[in-house]
Enzyme design. Structure first.
Site, short mmCIF file in Angstrom:
data_model
loop_
_atom_site.label_atom_id
_atom_site.label_comp_id
_atom_site.label_asym_id
_atom_site.label_seq_id
_atom_site.Cartn_x
_atom_site.Cartn_y
_atom_site.Cartn_z
N HIS A 1 0.81 -1.22 0.00
CA HIS A 1 0.00 0.00 0.00
C HIS A 1 0.85 1.27 0.00
O HIS A 1 0.68 2.13 -0.89
CB HIS A 1 -0.97 -0.02 1.18
CG HIS A 1 -1.74 1.26 1.34
ND1 HIS A 1 -2.61 1.74 0.38
CD2 HIS A 1 -1.76 2.18 2.34
CE1 HIS A 1 -3.13 2.88 0.78
NE2 HIS A 1 -2.63 3.18 1.97
N HIS B 1 3.05 7.44 5.46
CA HIS B 1 1.79 8.08 5.83
C HIS B 1 0.95 7.29 6.81
O HIS B 1 0.13 7.84 7.54
CB HIS B 1 0.96 8.40 4.57
CG HIS B 1 0.26 7.22 3.97
ND1 HIS B 1 0.88 6.36 3.09
CD2 HIS B 1 -1.00 6.75 4.13
CE1 HIS B 1 0.03 5.41 2.73
NE2 HIS B 1 -1.12 5.62 3.34
N GLU C 1 -0.36 5.81 12.33
CA GLU C 1 -1.71 5.27 12.52
C GLU C 1 -1.71 3.77 12.76
O GLU C 1 -2.51 3.26 13.57
CB GLU C 1 -2.53 5.59 11.26
CG GLU C 1 -4.03 5.52 11.44
CD GLU C 1 -4.73 6.05 10.20
OE1 GLU C 1 -5.65 5.36 9.74
OE2 GLU C 1 -4.36 7.12 9.70
N ASP C 2 -0.81 3.04 12.10
CA ASP C 2 -0.88 1.58 12.11
C ASP C 2 0.31 0.88 12.76
O ASP C 2 0.39 -0.34 12.74
CB ASP C 2 -1.02 1.06 10.67
CG ASP C 2 -2.34 1.48 10.04
OD1 ASP C 2 -3.31 1.65 10.78
OD2 ASP C 2 -2.38 1.65 8.81
N ASP D 1 -3.43 8.16 -1.39
CA ASP D 1 -3.82 7.10 -0.45
C ASP D 1 -5.24 6.62 -0.76
O ASP D 1 -5.51 5.42 -0.86
CB ASP D 1 -3.73 7.66 0.97
CG ASP D 1 -4.28 6.71 2.01
OD1 ASP D 1 -3.93 5.51 1.98
OD2 ASP D 1 -5.07 7.15 2.87
N ASP E 1 -22.04 14.53 -25.27
CA ASP E 1 -20.58 14.40 -25.18
C ASP E 1 -20.16 13.00 -24.73
O ASP E 1 -19.14 12.85 -24.07
CB ASP E 1 -20.01 15.46 -24.23
CG ASP E 1 -20.67 15.45 -22.86
OD1 ASP E 1 -21.69 14.76 -22.71
OD2 ASP E 1 -20.16 16.13 -21.95
#
Length: 765
Positions: free
Chosen positions: A81, A105, A109-110, A172, A292
């Site tokens: 990821h 990133h 958090e993880d 992300d 279109d």
């Protein structure tokens, strides 16, 4: 064979227990990942030859170490990821700092890593970006909307100081959407809906057309799979003929450009599925009528060549009136520039032509990422990109006035609204208002005081009502009057977030002052009734009690009393219990079945035996009723509003009146679904719901629809049919639904019927 042994990091070492072939597969997988990382480094060096890739390598080693053993829902190593996110950022040609932050990133958090550790290892700039992208997970929120609002608010605040925050967030979200099929259906739909509401429009506002288009199509697939499939099949059925036709058109245009010495490249595309579906919904037309659906793009070297190419196109094919748009002379709010025209080809084939320069094309595809630079430790943003970010800074200023998360999200969604109308002041200055914008929107765009004191407007020299919808090219003059104040009615037709926020802020301040006065009078009346001296009640005591109710100040407590959210008698009991309890006891002995106690019991009985299973959270003795404007049913997310003299009105969160912010946030109250007497006895509560079906007018259609509805043990209360536009029929059913899932099954079943164009739930029954 020995059992797998855990390594010191707590990750099970499967190689000791697996076969040689399995080991080879794992090794090959790791080798493929390592190869992809080296390709990433190579790409960065090609795009930025002077960039030092060492921070990226360092971030990669850090990622591999701390994400070791973690797996995604798909079963692949988690490290894939951040690598994919970094690859998207590399495609945007961002700097090493941004790509390193992209790799990191999810670290805070993880993993056990903290922001301080990131700062110590990679510097304050990377830590600031990572912190801006990291979700707020350690705080308990009352509901999903509150959490979503705070995460978005946090991201926007960080984005003001460093635009790389939002670019990483979009990268992300893009990879998460590409792998969304591995999550549970409910989670998939929630993420896809958030993507359509927040992230795709955010990409649009930043001019990132390529990212926006992919996010919308990926989200569309999960928010409305039936419509997605129908549109995809309709487009696929026309693809072969379309490709053949467009190839001929492309060759014709190339020949004409060469003949007239216009340097340009020509390409064509089929319109994105979500854009097609939006047009079908807005215009209630079939795919055949989407002008279109097929589009040619001509990319020239100069602006002069753009207009020369437009002239050639109109010489070759007849333009459709009203379909020529010049976004070069008047760019869109996100700085998009291009010439658009729709022309009529052979055999009635209509197609769109977009003409722009290479520079315009780059900005249209990449937006703010096109010219973003990093130099000497600072972000260098061009004046044009500063203009693109101005709305974010403005929104951050507004959000300080928005204490309610739902109000903030609704305001954000409206500010990301993609369509604009270009109007002019009498002196020729361009003023951009949202689609269907009114003179009130125009006035507040010019200045807040002009909006507040607006009493009328002249459009193209003629006086018009303030609710008049403005059109492209209108010349608008606002008539003001000193001392005039905004009207609540303006909220029913004002469209721009700026106008709505300014109107609401003024009204809320006014309502708040009035509610505070009412609250103080109610408290004084209760004090006189129980003979409590008013000198026993001062602002210090009220402020202390406000804190116990979770409010900030004594004024907030008085406002709550004025709006009916707190009881004046309860507040008085808390302030002077020794004086009020004796009086209350005497009243209870004399009249046990009268007064407040009897009323409370009557309301409780009404609630338990009524048709609606609703109650205020934590209480069961308040009169609660379903709002007629949206008629929420069990399973829907709901919100309550205190109404004067009527109790608590319960709305669906998706109700237009809630979304349009027609209510003061101070009168909002938490409500919940509670079991009714029939549900306690094992019989499900049924709610009347109106469903509107747009379909082909053919024999047997009504019979097939009623069979679908009845097959799910659903009672049909009423059916009404009428003719619609374009040879369609409109059928309205009033059915009894147990909950949202029951209703969704019916709607999905109806939409799968051949000939059904759209199924909508009507708000009013």
């Amino acid at each position: 064979m020995a059992a797998p042994q855990p390594n010191p990091n707590g990750i099970t070492d499967m190689r000791s227990a697996a076969s040689a072939s399995a080991s080879q597969r794992i090794s090959t997988s790791e080798s493929a990942i390592a190869q992809r990382f080296e390709q990433l480094i190579q790409q960065v060096c090609e795009h930025r030859p002077t960039e030092n890739p060492e921070p990226i390598r360092k971030a990669w080693d850090f990622c591999v170490r701390f994400h070791e053993g973690q797996r995604r829902a798909s079963g692949e190593p988690y490290i894939i990821h951040p690598l994919e996110v970094a690859e998207v950022l590399a495609e945007m040609k961002l700097d090493a700092t941004a790509i390193a932050a992209g790799l990191l990133h999810d670290a805070v958090e993880d993993t056990p890593v903290t922001t301080d550790e990131i700062a110590a290892e990679f510097g304050e700039q990377v830590a600031h970006i990572v912190e801006g992208v990291t979700k707020i997970d350690k705080i308990q929120f009352a509901n999903r909307e509150d959490r979503q609002a705070e995460n978005v608010r946090k991201m926007l605040l960080a984005m003001v100081s460093d635009v790389r925050v939002v670019l990483i967030k979009l990268a992300d979200r893009l990879h998460n959407m590409r792998t969304l099929e591995h999550l549970k259906p409910e989670r998939r739909e929630a993420i896809a809906r958030e993507t359509l509401d927040i992230y795709a429009p955010l990409a649009h506002r930043l001019g990132m057309g390529k990212v926006r288009g992919e996010l919308e199509d990926l989200a569309f697939r999960y928010t409305d799979p039936v419509s997605y499939q129908q549109v995809a099949e309709a487009v696929e059925a026309r693809r072969a003929d379309g490709e053949q036709f467009m190839a001929q058109v492309e060759e014709t245009i190339r020949e004409q450009l060469r003949e007239h010495n216009v340097q340009a490249r020509v390409e064509w595309r089929i319109k994105r599925l979500y854009s097609i579906w939006q047009k079908l919904q807005k215009s209630q037309i079939g795919v055949d009528q989407v002008f279109d659906l097929l589009a040619i793009r001509i990319v020239t070297e100069t602006k002069t060549d753009c207009y020369a190419a437009l002239g050639l196109i109109h010489m070759l094919w007849r333009p459709v009136p009203g379909r020529v748009k010049d976004f070069i002379a008047i760019p869109r709010a996100n700085l998009y520039q291009s010439l658009h025209t729709t022309v009529m080809g052979e055999n009635g084939h209509q197609f769109e032509v977009q003409i722009r320069t290479e520079e315009m094309h780059k900005i249209a595809e990449e937006g703010i990422a096109a010219h973003w630079k990093y130099k000497a430790g600072e972000s260098v943003i061009s004046a044009r990109d500063e203009q693109r970010l101005a709305w974010v800074r403005q929104l951050v200023d507004w959000q300080r006035e928005m204490t309610d998360p739902n109000e903030f999200l609704s305001s954000l969604k409206m500010d990301l609204y993609p369509e604009e109308v270009y109007t002019f002041t009498p002196r020729g200055k361009v003023v951009i208002v949202p689609a269907d914008g009114t003179p009130v929107d125009f006035a507040y765009t010019v200045h807040t005081e002009v909006g507040h004191t607006c009493v009328g407007a002249k459009v193209n020299g003629r006086m018009v009502p303030l609710r008049t919808k403005l059109r492209n090219g209108d010349i608008v003059e606002i008539v003001t009057q000193n001392g005039h104040t905004p009207s609540r009615d303006w909220l029913t037709f004002a469209k721009s977030p700026r106008a709505r926020n300014k109107i609401k802020h003024w009204l809320n301040e006014n309502q708040r002052l009035r509610a505070m006065e009412v609250g103080r009078k109610l408290l004084e009346r209760e004090a006189r009734k129980f003979k409590v001296p008013m000198n026993r009640i001062d602002d210090t005591d009220l402020a202390r009690l406000a804190g116990e109710y979770g409010l900030a100040t004594a004024a907030d407590l008085l406002v709550g009393i004025g709006f009916g959210k707190q009881s004046a008698r309860q507040i008085l009991n808390r302030l002077a219990p020794e004086l009020t309890l004796a009086t209350t006891a005497e009243e209870t002995e004399e009249t046990p079945e009268t007064g407040a106690a009897a009323m409370s019991e009557a309301v409780r009985r009404l609630h338990l035996t009524g048709s609606d299973s609703l109650q205020v959270e934590g209480q069961n003795d308040l009169l609660v009723y379903r709002a007629r404007c949206c008629n929420p049913i069990r399973g829907e997310e709901i919100v309550g509003y205190v109404t004067r003299g009527k109790g608590v009105a319960v709305h669906a969160r998706s109700c237009p009146n809630v979304q349009n912010l027609l209510y003061e946030s101070d009168r909002r109250i938490a409500v919940e679904w509670a079991p009714t007497a029939s549900e306690v006895a094992g019989r499900a509560q049924r709610y009347p719901v109106r469903i509107t079906v747009h379909c082909d007018d053919r024999s047997g259609m009504l019979k097939e629809m009623t069979a679908i509805i009845s097959s799910d043990d659903t009672n049909i209360r009423a059916v009404e049919t009428r003719d619609g536009a374009n040879g369609e029929a409109i059928v309205e059913f009033v059915v009894e639904a147990e909950d949202v899932r029951h209703l969704n099954r019916m709607v999905t079943g109806l939409r799968r019927l051949p000939g059904v164009r759209e199924v909508q739930r009507a708000q009013k029954v």
